[in-house]
Design an enzyme around this catalytic site. Structure first.
Site, PDB file in Angstrom:
ATOM      1  N   LYS A  62      15.991   8.071  19.532  1.00 22.40           N
ATOM      2  CA  LYS A  62      17.319   8.672  19.659  1.00 22.40           C
ATOM      3  C   LYS A  62      17.765   8.550  21.105  1.00 22.40           C
ATOM      4  O   LYS A  62      16.935   8.502  22.016  1.00 22.40           O
ATOM      5  CB  LYS A  62      17.279  10.158  19.272  1.00 22.40           C
ATOM      6  CG  LYS A  62      18.622  10.736  18.895  1.00 22.40           C
ATOM      7  CD  LYS A  62      18.919  10.447  17.446  1.00 22.40           C
ATOM      8  CE  LYS A  62      20.147  11.160  16.952  1.00 22.40           C
ATOM      9  NZ  LYS A  62      20.156  11.210  15.482  1.00 22.40           N
TER      10      LYS A  62
HETATM   11  N1  GLU Z   1      22.490   9.140  13.664  1.00 17.87           N
HETATM   12  C1  GLU Z   1      22.136   8.995  12.282  1.00 17.87           C
HETATM   13  C2  GLU Z   1      20.991   9.920  11.930  1.00 17.87           C
HETATM   14  O1  GLU Z   1      20.795  10.926  12.570  1.00 17.87           O
HETATM   15  C3  GLU Z   1      21.899   7.535  11.884  1.00 17.87           C
HETATM   16  C4  GLU Z   1      20.838   6.807  12.648  1.00 17.87           C
HETATM   17  C5  GLU Z   1      20.776   5.320  12.330  1.00 17.87           C
HETATM   18  O2  GLU Z   1      21.534   4.845  11.500  1.00 17.87           O
HETATM   19  O3  GLU Z   1      19.955   4.676  12.970  1.00 17.87           O
HETATM   20  O4  GLU Z   1      20.294   9.722  10.974  1.00 17.87           O
END
Ligand code: GLU
Length: 428
Positions: free
Chosen positions: A117
């Site tokens: 993240k």
């Molecule tokens: N931000 C989204 C989540 O928390 C998607 C992450 C992604 O598609 O890599 O799952």
């Protein structure tokens, strides 16, 4: 033999912040991991943390610096994968927790990724488009050393969208010397994005909601739904529930709470939000000023689709819903989880309920690699299949072990991650 683990200072939660919540969730799963629990420390510390300085020149000529992060929590099962968040409250601890939840989510639905993240501590609403672009590009350049289509693949999250993904893809590609569409997902369709990606998280919330309702004997048609957050997740989930005959009786966003016991007109509300930036001032609804009253709204399904730590000890007792679908990451504290379990309220955890986004991100990445694009029907059908299968597997473990759906999802996911860890072995 007792093993002594030095705990780095940044891993010790001083209060129950997101990382503290995650650690408590891991403690709850540990007793169910058998011999694999020998590897549990793997999950309690991120593999790699990068903190970057992001300086930009503002339109008025001043120089400002923002703090950016990219955390790769685990890569045992594949490259890091997870979104990038732009928000004024972003902290390292939050990004660590979000990266860890990605590890669990990706393993729970069995896509071949680890977890990562990123984020920048900034309120993007204070930036012009030019400033936003410069900040995004500088951040991408700074994390360039650890991202890549086979290393770590960012995607949208809170306050980031397909335009930001386009800038990230371009910046990475310019540094690389060739166009690399697989470095991020959630891109515009014209740049290798996938059909259905934008709606995927909300759609996944809806799919798992329908599965849960079936298991509980609850009808979606006529069910009353309350949604916190009306961004990409909350609005799409609300629309799909409304289309299935449910009544969206309350929506809360960063500004206010609106209610209508006959059901809000969701397409009209989406239009209003696109024009005004908030649900405030929407006609055919009453506004309630006491923010906390949202939790006591009479409803059958509650969808927290905003930020972490929204359902906690102080409001879990007021919730009237029988089913909670976690569209947001980490919206429920462990103490609230206990209260909800005691009150027989079913919680479909974030790592399952909101996994639709990363599932279609995975489809996007696969399509980019093969330069062959699928139809929306194909994408939605595959999404539904993966989510239903994951739901069924998690439900079975929860029933068999008499544990919550969250702990069951963690059991399945952590087993997969730690098996990979063990089979790969420690290097050297
Ligand atoms: N931000 C989204 C989540 O928390 C998607 C992450 C992604 O598609 O890599 O799952």
């Amino acid at each position: 033999m007792p093993v002594h683990h030095e705990t780095p200072s940044y891993l010790t939660p001083t209060e129950i912040g997101p990382w503290g919540i995650y650690l408590e969730q891991i403690d709850r799963v540990a007793p169910h991991l058998g011999a694999l629990s020998r590897w549990i420390e793997t999950l309690k510390r991120p593999k790699r943390i990068l903190i970057v300085d992001v300086p930009i020149e503002r339109d008025d000529g001043t120089i400002v610096h923002y703090e950016g992060y990219r955390v790769q929590h685990n890569t045992s099962r594949g490259p890091g994968k997870g979104g990038v968040r732009f928000h004024q409250d972003v902290t390292l601890s939050e990004v660590m927790a979000l990266s860890a939840w990605m590890t669990v989510k990706n393993a729970a639905i069995n896509v071949p990724y680890g977890g990562a993240k990123g984020g920048i501590r900034v309120d993007p609403k204070t930036l012009s488009q030019g400033e936003l672009q410069r900040m995004t590009r500088r951040y991408t350049s700074e994390i360039n050393i650890i991202i890549g289509p086979t290393k770590d693949i960012p995607a949208p999250d809170v306050n980031t969208n397909e335009q930001i993904m386009a800038w990230m893809m371009d910046t990475y590609s310019m540094n690389q010397g060739s166009t690399s569409s697989g470095v991020v997902t959630g891109k515009p369709i014209s740049l290798g994005g996938s059909l259905g990606r934008k709606e995927a998280t909300g759609r996944g919330v809806f799919i798992t909601g329908c599965e849960a309702a079936t298991h509980m004997g609850m009808e979606i048609h006529g069910a009353r739904v309350a949604v916190q957050g009306f961004g990409n997740v909350g609005a799409i989930a609300a629309r799909l529930f409304a289309e299935a005959g449910a009544r969206i009786v309350a929506v809360q966003d960063h500004q206010t709470t609106i209610v209508n016991s006959n059901g809000l007109d969701i397409p009209a509300l989406q239009k209003h939000v696109a024009e005004c930036g908030s649900v405030a001032g929407f006609k055919n609804a009453d506004e309630i000023t006491d923010r906390s009253a949202f939790w006591g709204v009479d409803c059958d399904i509650l969808i927290p689709a905003a930020l972490e730590k929204q359902i906690c000890e102080t409001n879990a007792n007021r919730i009237k819903a029988k089913l909670i679908l976690e569209g947001a990451n980490g919206p429920t504290t462990p103490a609230a989880d206990d209260i909800l379990a005691e009150r027989n309220i079913l919680v479909v955890p974030d790592v399952l309920a909101n996994a639709g986004g990363v599932t279609v991100s995975y489809f996007e990445w696969v399509q980019d690699f093969s330069s062959f694009f699928w139809t929306e029907e194909e994408i939605n059908a595959r999404l539904a299949r993966i989510m239903r299968e994951a739901f069924a597997a998690i439900w079975e473990v929860a029933t068999e072990k008499r544990i919550s759906l969250r702990t069951a999802a963690f059991v399945i996911a952590c087993t997969r991650v730690l098996q990979a860890r063990e089979m790969r072995g420690l290097y050297p």
